[in-house]
Scaffold this active site. Structure first.
Site, PDB file in Angstrom:
ATOM      1  N   TYR A  22       0.801  -1.233   0.000  1.00 26.57           N
ATOM      2  CA  TYR A  22       0.000   0.000   0.000  1.00 26.57           C
ATOM      3  C   TYR A  22       0.832   1.281   0.000  1.00 26.57           C
ATOM      4  O   TYR A  22       0.267   2.375  -0.040  1.00 26.57           O
ATOM      5  CB  TYR A  22      -0.956  -0.012   1.206  1.00 26.57           C
ATOM      6  CG  TYR A  22      -1.937  -1.166   1.157  1.00 26.57           C
ATOM      7  CD1 TYR A  22      -2.901  -1.235   0.157  1.00 26.57           C
ATOM      8  CD2 TYR A  22      -1.888  -2.199   2.080  1.00 26.57           C
ATOM      9  CE1 TYR A  22      -3.795  -2.292   0.085  1.00 26.57           C
ATOM     10  CE2 TYR A  22      -2.771  -3.269   2.018  1.00 26.57           C
ATOM     11  CZ  TYR A  22      -3.723  -3.310   1.019  1.00 26.57           C
ATOM     12  OH  TYR A  22      -4.604  -4.359   0.943  1.00 26.57           O
ATOM     13  N   HIS A  99      -9.049   1.429  -5.505  1.00 27.42           N
ATOM     14  CA  HIS A  99      -8.174   0.530  -4.744  1.00 27.42           C
ATOM     15  C   HIS A  99      -6.740   0.965  -4.978  1.00 27.42           C
ATOM     16  O   HIS A  99      -6.322   1.165  -6.135  1.00 27.42           O
ATOM     17  CB  HIS A  99      -8.352  -0.924  -5.187  1.00 27.42           C
ATOM     18  CG  HIS A  99      -9.747  -1.403  -4.963  1.00 27.42           C
ATOM     19  ND1 HIS A  99     -10.234  -1.687  -3.713  1.00 27.42           N
ATOM     20  CD2 HIS A  99     -10.772  -1.561  -5.831  1.00 27.42           C
ATOM     21  CE1 HIS A  99     -11.504  -2.041  -3.818  1.00 27.42           C
ATOM     22  NE2 HIS A  99     -11.861  -1.964  -5.085  1.00 27.42           N
TER      23      HIS A  99
HETATM   24  C1  DQA Z   1      -7.759  -2.242  -0.982  1.00 24.91           C
HETATM   25  C2  DQA Z   1      -7.711  -3.689  -1.496  1.00 24.91           C
HETATM   26  C3  DQA Z   1      -8.553  -4.600  -0.622  1.00 24.91           C
HETATM   27  O1  DQA Z   1      -8.515  -5.936  -1.110  1.00 24.91           O
HETATM   28  C4  DQA Z   1      -8.033  -4.597   0.800  1.00 24.91           C
HETATM   29  O2  DQA Z   1      -8.867  -5.387   1.636  1.00 24.91           O
HETATM   30  C5  DQA Z   1      -7.861  -3.225   1.354  1.00 24.91           C
HETATM   31  C6  DQA Z   1      -7.362  -2.161   0.477  1.00 24.91           C
HETATM   32  C7  DQA Z   1      -6.814  -1.319  -1.773  1.00 24.91           C
HETATM   33  O3  DQA Z   1      -6.934  -0.105  -1.625  1.00 24.91           O
HETATM   34  O4  DQA Z   1      -5.946  -1.791  -2.530  1.00 24.91           O
HETATM   35  O5  DQA Z   1      -8.051  -3.000   2.531  1.00 24.91           O
HETATM   36  O6  DQA Z   1      -9.076  -1.749  -1.152  1.00 24.91           O
END
Ligand code: DQA
Length: 144
Positions: A22, A99
Protein backbone atom coordinates in the site's frame (compact mmCIF):
# COMPACT_ATOMS: atom_id res chain seq x y z
CA UNK A 1 -22.76 18.72 -5.77
CA UNK A 2 -20.12 17.90 -3.21
CA UNK A 3 -17.92 14.81 -3.04
CA UNK A 4 -17.60 12.33 -0.18
CA UNK A 5 -14.29 10.44 -0.23
CA UNK A 6 -14.95 7.39 1.92
CA UNK A 7 -12.33 4.94 3.15
CA UNK A 8 -13.06 1.63 4.78
CA UNK A 9 -11.44 -0.59 7.34
CA UNK A 10 -7.70 -0.46 8.07
CA UNK A 11 -7.04 2.45 5.69
CA UNK A 12 -6.42 4.74 8.66
CA UNK A 13 -3.25 2.68 9.12
CA UNK A 14 -1.80 3.59 5.72
CA UNK A 15 1.92 4.27 5.90
CA UNK A 16 2.60 1.50 8.39
CA UNK A 17 0.15 -1.08 7.03
CA UNK A 18 1.86 -3.52 4.61
CA UNK A 19 3.91 -0.77 2.93
CA UNK A 20 5.13 -3.11 0.18
CA UNK A 21 1.49 -3.36 -0.94
CA UNK A 22 0.00 0.00 0.00
CA UNK A 23 3.03 2.32 -0.02
CA UNK A 24 4.41 4.61 2.66
CA UNK A 25 2.00 7.53 2.29
CA UNK A 26 0.27 7.93 5.65
CA UNK A 27 -3.49 8.39 5.92
CA UNK A 28 -2.90 12.00 7.05
CA UNK A 29 -0.73 12.57 3.96
CA UNK A 30 -3.44 11.04 1.78
CA UNK A 31 -6.11 13.35 3.21
CA UNK A 32 -3.86 16.38 2.65
CA UNK A 33 -3.17 15.31 -0.92
CA UNK A 34 -6.87 14.77 -1.71
CA UNK A 35 -7.77 18.14 -0.19
CA UNK A 36 -5.03 19.87 -2.21
CA UNK A 37 -6.21 18.35 -5.50
CA UNK A 38 -9.82 19.19 -4.68
CA UNK A 39 -8.85 22.80 -3.92
CA UNK A 40 -7.02 23.01 -7.24
CA UNK A 41 -10.10 21.67 -9.05
CA UNK A 42 -12.53 23.86 -7.11
CA UNK A 43 -14.24 20.82 -5.59
CA UNK A 44 -15.86 20.50 -2.18
CA UNK A 45 -14.64 17.29 -0.55
CA UNK A 46 -15.13 15.61 2.77
CA UNK A 47 -12.56 12.85 3.36
CA UNK A 48 -13.48 10.20 5.92
CA UNK A 49 -12.29 6.81 7.18
CA UNK A 50 -13.98 4.25 9.38
CA UNK A 51 -13.47 0.75 10.69
CA UNK A 52 -17.24 0.46 11.22
CA UNK A 53 -19.34 -0.85 8.36
CA UNK A 54 -22.45 0.77 9.91
CA UNK A 55 -20.75 4.17 9.91
CA UNK A 56 -19.75 3.74 6.27
CA UNK A 57 -23.36 2.84 5.37
CA UNK A 58 -24.54 6.00 7.12
CA UNK A 59 -22.18 8.13 5.02
CA UNK A 60 -23.38 6.46 1.82
CA UNK A 61 -26.98 7.15 2.87
CA UNK A 62 -25.93 10.79 3.40
CA UNK A 63 -24.65 10.89 -0.20
CA UNK A 64 -27.93 9.37 -1.42
CA UNK A 65 -29.91 12.02 0.51
CA UNK A 66 -27.78 15.03 -0.50
CA UNK A 67 -26.91 14.12 -4.09
CA UNK A 68 -23.19 14.04 -3.36
CA UNK A 69 -20.78 12.13 -5.57
CA UNK A 70 -18.84 9.33 -3.90
CA UNK A 71 -15.23 8.21 -4.18
CA UNK A 72 -15.02 5.03 -2.14
CA UNK A 73 -12.24 2.67 -1.19
CA UNK A 74 -14.33 -0.01 0.51
CA UNK A 75 -11.18 -1.94 1.55
CA UNK A 76 -12.01 -5.48 2.68
CA UNK A 77 -15.77 -4.80 2.45
CA UNK A 78 -15.29 -4.66 -1.34
CA UNK A 79 -15.17 -8.42 -1.35
CA UNK A 80 -17.76 -9.20 1.31
CA UNK A 81 -20.48 -6.60 1.57
CA UNK A 82 -23.84 -6.93 -0.13
CA UNK A 83 -25.20 -4.23 2.18
CA UNK A 84 -22.57 -1.73 1.00
CA UNK A 85 -23.48 -2.53 -2.59
CA UNK A 86 -27.17 -2.01 -1.77
CA UNK A 87 -26.39 1.35 -0.12
CA UNK A 88 -24.29 2.57 -3.07
CA UNK A 89 -27.06 1.55 -5.47
CA UNK A 90 -29.16 4.33 -3.88
CA UNK A 91 -26.64 7.06 -4.80
CA UNK A 92 -27.71 9.07 -7.85
CA UNK A 93 -24.39 10.90 -8.29
CA UNK A 94 -21.32 9.25 -9.75
CA UNK A 95 -19.60 6.59 -7.65
CA UNK A 96 -15.90 5.88 -8.23
CA UNK A 97 -14.41 2.77 -6.60
CA UNK A 98 -10.72 3.14 -5.78
CA UNK A 99 -8.17 0.53 -4.74
CA UNK A 100 -4.60 1.50 -4.00
CA UNK A 101 -3.32 -1.94 -4.98
CA UNK A 102 -4.13 -3.87 -8.13
CA UNK A 103 -6.57 -6.29 -6.56
CA UNK A 104 -6.61 -8.40 -9.74
CA UNK A 105 -2.98 -9.43 -9.33
CA UNK A 106 -3.51 -10.47 -5.72
CA UNK A 107 -5.33 -13.32 -3.93
CA UNK A 108 -8.33 -14.77 -5.75
CA UNK A 109 -10.72 -13.56 -3.02
CA UNK A 110 -9.83 -9.97 -3.96
CA UNK A 111 -10.79 -10.43 -7.62
CA UNK A 112 -14.52 -10.07 -7.00
CA UNK A 113 -16.04 -6.76 -5.95
CA UNK A 114 -19.65 -6.43 -4.79
CA UNK A 115 -19.30 -2.68 -5.39
CA UNK A 116 -18.14 -2.55 -9.02
CA UNK A 117 -21.58 -3.43 -10.42
CA UNK A 118 -23.00 -0.19 -8.99
CA UNK A 119 -19.92 1.99 -9.58
CA UNK A 120 -19.54 4.45 -12.42
CA UNK A 121 -15.93 3.37 -12.75
CA UNK A 122 -13.11 1.59 -10.95
CA UNK A 123 -9.47 2.59 -10.39
CA UNK A 124 -7.09 -0.06 -9.11
CA UNK A 125 -3.34 -0.38 -8.84
CA UNK A 126 -2.32 3.26 -9.28
CA UNK A 127 -1.37 3.70 -5.64
CA UNK A 128 -2.73 6.72 -3.82
CA UNK A 129 -2.75 8.55 -7.17
CA UNK A 130 -5.99 6.62 -7.79
CA UNK A 131 -7.85 9.08 -5.56
CA UNK A 132 -6.50 12.00 -7.59
CA UNK A 133 -7.50 10.21 -10.81
CA UNK A 134 -11.03 9.80 -9.41
CA UNK A 135 -11.28 13.50 -8.52
CA UNK A 136 -9.99 14.55 -11.96
CA UNK A 137 -12.55 12.25 -13.60
CA UNK A 138 -15.31 13.85 -11.53
CA UNK A 139 -14.08 17.34 -12.43
CA UNK A 140 -14.17 16.34 -16.09
CA UNK A 141 -17.82 15.35 -15.52
CA UNK A 142 -18.47 18.80 -14.04
CA UNK A 143 -18.71 17.52 -10.45
CA UNK A 144 -17.50 20.10 -7.97
C1 DQA B 1 -7.76 -2.24 -0.98
C2 DQA B 1 -7.71 -3.69 -1.50
C3 DQA B 1 -8.55 -4.60 -0.62
O1 DQA B 1 -8.51 -5.94 -1.11
C4 DQA B 1 -8.03 -4.60 0.80
O2 DQA B 1 -8.87 -5.39 1.64
C5 DQA B 1 -7.86 -3.22 1.35
C6 DQA B 1 -7.36 -2.16 0.48
C7 DQA B 1 -6.81 -1.32 -1.77
O3 DQA B 1 -6.93 -0.10 -1.63
O4 DQA B 1 -5.95 -1.79 -2.53
O5 DQA B 1 -8.05 -3.00 2.53
O6 DQA B 1 -9.08 -1.75 -1.15
Amino acid sequence: MSILVLNGANLGRLGTREPATYGTTTYADLVARIEAVAAELGQQVSVRQTDSEAELLGWVHEAADTGAAVVVNPAGWTHTSVVLRDALAQVDGPVVEVHISNVHTREAFRHHSFVSAVATGVVAGLGVFGYEAALRFLADQGVR
